[in-house]
Design a protein around this motif. Structure first.
Motif, PDB file in Angstrom:
ATOM      1  N   ALA A 111       0.827  -1.209   0.000  1.00 21.14           N
ATOM      2  CA  ALA A 111       0.000   0.000   0.000  1.00 21.14           C
ATOM      3  C   ALA A 111       0.861   1.258   0.000  1.00 21.14           C
ATOM      4  O   ALA A 111       0.511   2.258  -0.617  1.00 21.14           O
ATOM      5  CB  ALA A 111      -0.916  -0.014   1.209  1.00 21.14           C
ATOM      6  N   SER A 112       2.019   1.200   0.683  1.00 24.76           N
ATOM      7  CA  SER A 112       2.839   2.411   0.769  1.00 24.76           C
ATOM      8  C   SER A 112       4.177   2.207   0.070  1.00 24.76           C
ATOM      9  O   SER A 112       4.685   1.090  -0.016  1.00 24.76           O
ATOM     10  CB  SER A 112       3.069   2.776   2.228  1.00 24.76           C
ATOM     11  N   VAL A 124       7.480  -3.422 -10.745  1.00 25.13           N
ATOM     12  CA  VAL A 124       6.356  -3.759  -9.873  1.00 25.13           C
ATOM     13  C   VAL A 124       5.351  -4.519 -10.729  1.00 25.13           C
ATOM     14  O   VAL A 124       4.775  -3.975 -11.666  1.00 25.13           O
ATOM     15  CB  VAL A 124       5.712  -2.495  -9.267  1.00 25.13           C
ATOM     16  N   LEU A 125       5.182  -5.804 -10.427  1.00 27.37           N
ATOM     17  CA  LEU A 125       4.397  -6.676 -11.307  1.00 27.37           C
ATOM     18  C   LEU A 125       3.065  -7.096 -10.694  1.00 27.37           C
ATOM     19  O   LEU A 125       2.236  -7.712 -11.339  1.00 27.37           O
ATOM     20  CB  LEU A 125       5.222  -7.928 -11.665  1.00 27.37           C
ATOM     21  N   GLY A 126       2.873  -6.770  -9.430  1.00 30.22           N
ATOM     22  CA  GLY A 126       1.615  -7.130  -8.779  1.00 30.22           C
ATOM     23  C   GLY A 126       0.801  -5.886  -8.513  1.00 30.22           C
ATOM     24  O   GLY A 126       1.324  -4.767  -8.546  1.00 30.22           O
ATOM     25  N   GLU A 127      -0.475  -6.077  -8.256  1.00 28.46           N
ATOM     26  CA  GLU A 127      -1.346  -4.918  -8.043  1.00 28.46           C
ATOM     27  C   GLU A 127      -1.592  -4.610  -6.575  1.00 28.46           C
ATOM     28  O   GLU A 127      -1.704  -3.470  -6.182  1.00 28.46           O
ATOM     29  CB  GLU A 127      -2.687  -5.149  -8.735  1.00 28.46           C
ATOM     30  N   GLU A 180      12.569   0.762  -2.468  1.00 32.33           N
ATOM     31  CA  GLU A 180      12.229   1.093  -3.853  1.00 32.33           C
ATOM     32  C   GLU A 180      12.804   2.471  -4.211  1.00 32.33           C
ATOM     33  O   GLU A 180      13.445   2.630  -5.255  1.00 32.33           O
ATOM     34  CB  GLU A 180      10.708   1.073  -4.066  1.00 32.33           C
ATOM     35  N   ALA A 181      12.597   3.451  -3.323  1.00 28.97           N
ATOM     36  CA  ALA A 181      13.121   4.799  -3.568  1.00 28.97           C
ATOM     37  C   ALA A 181      14.636   4.762  -3.731  1.00 28.97           C
ATOM     38  O   ALA A 181      15.200   5.417  -4.600  1.00 28.97           O
ATOM     39  CB  ALA A 181      12.737   5.716  -2.413  1.00 28.97           C
TER      40      ALA A 181
END
Ligand code: ATP
Ligand code: MG
Length: 201
Positions: free
Chosen positions: A72-73, A91-94, A78-79
């Motif tokens: 969610a966040s 990012v491959l998932g929702e 990643e940053a």
């Protein structure tokens, strides 16, 4: 026992230990791309995988990351890693399955995602590939286990792959070279502490 006796006993013990360790090191003389699985209910699976990503980059290797469940966040990793040269971040998932609540859509998303992961598993320039939270699409049957194992088996021989996620399927554990189960002894979340930057995300 006198101090000198204790000293000698310690020296003897350490000598025997050193012989065992040296022999084990001498036996492990091969290099190969490894398949690692980090599973279990305890905290530390993804952060360990990203620790290896940092190690690999430090050695000048290129790293591919595929996230199969988008949280969610936005996470600090990643940053950070998106800014690093030598990193491919997908990012491959929702989202979590209890949030999307749509089987057909989840399956389609996962399969589209796997096509991207497969490309990384065919690229010998990537020294390390992190497949974060891959156990979930496998567990829910959105991805075919045989296909995934096949693509993993056919990757470049020196490419390392780290798979994270709870409840790793048995077939994945069998295929892996190194498997760690992180055990949940205590987690601050249960005491009412929300996810903290720098620790949880
Ligand atoms: P991390 O990303 O911190 O290494 P993880 O990958 O092992 O954790 P996940 O199941 O992917 O764990 O969950 C990620 C998030 O959930 C993190 O914020 C983490 O702190 C939290 N978490 C992990 N394990 C637990 C647990 N047993 N109870 C509550 N929250 C947890
Ligand atoms: Mg995780």
């Amino acid at each position: 026992m006198s101090a000198t006796e204790r000293e000698k006993r310690h020296r003897d013990r350490m000598q025997r230990k050193k012989a065992v360790v040296d022999a084990a090191i001498a036996r492990a003389e091969r290099d190969q791309g490894l398949l690692l699985v980090l599973t279990g209910n305890g905290k530390g699976k993804s952060s360990s995988a990203f620790g290896m990503a940092a190690r690999a980059l430090g050695h000048g290797m290129q790293v591919g990351v595929a996230q199969f469940i988008k949280g969610a966040s936005a996470t600090g990793e990643e940053a950070f890693f998106r800014r690093q040269p030598g990193v491919r971040w997908h990012v491959l998932g929702e989202g979590f399955t209890w949030e999307t609540q749509n089987l057909a859509r989840d399956t389609e998303t996962a399969q589209r995602g796997w096509a991207v992961a497969r490309e990384m598993l065919r690229d010998p320039n990537l020294g390390l590939v992190v497949l974060d939270e891959l156990t979930y699409p496998l567990k829910y049957g959105w991805l075919d286990m045989e296909t995934v194992l096949d693509d993993l088996a056919n990757r470049p021989p020196m490419q390392h792959v780290v798979i994270t996620g709870r409840a790793a399927p048995e077939a994945l554990i069998e295929a892996a070279d190194t498997v760690t189960e992180l055990n949940d002894i205590k987690h601050a979340f249960r005491a009412g502490v929300r996810a903290q930057k720098g620790v949880d995300l």
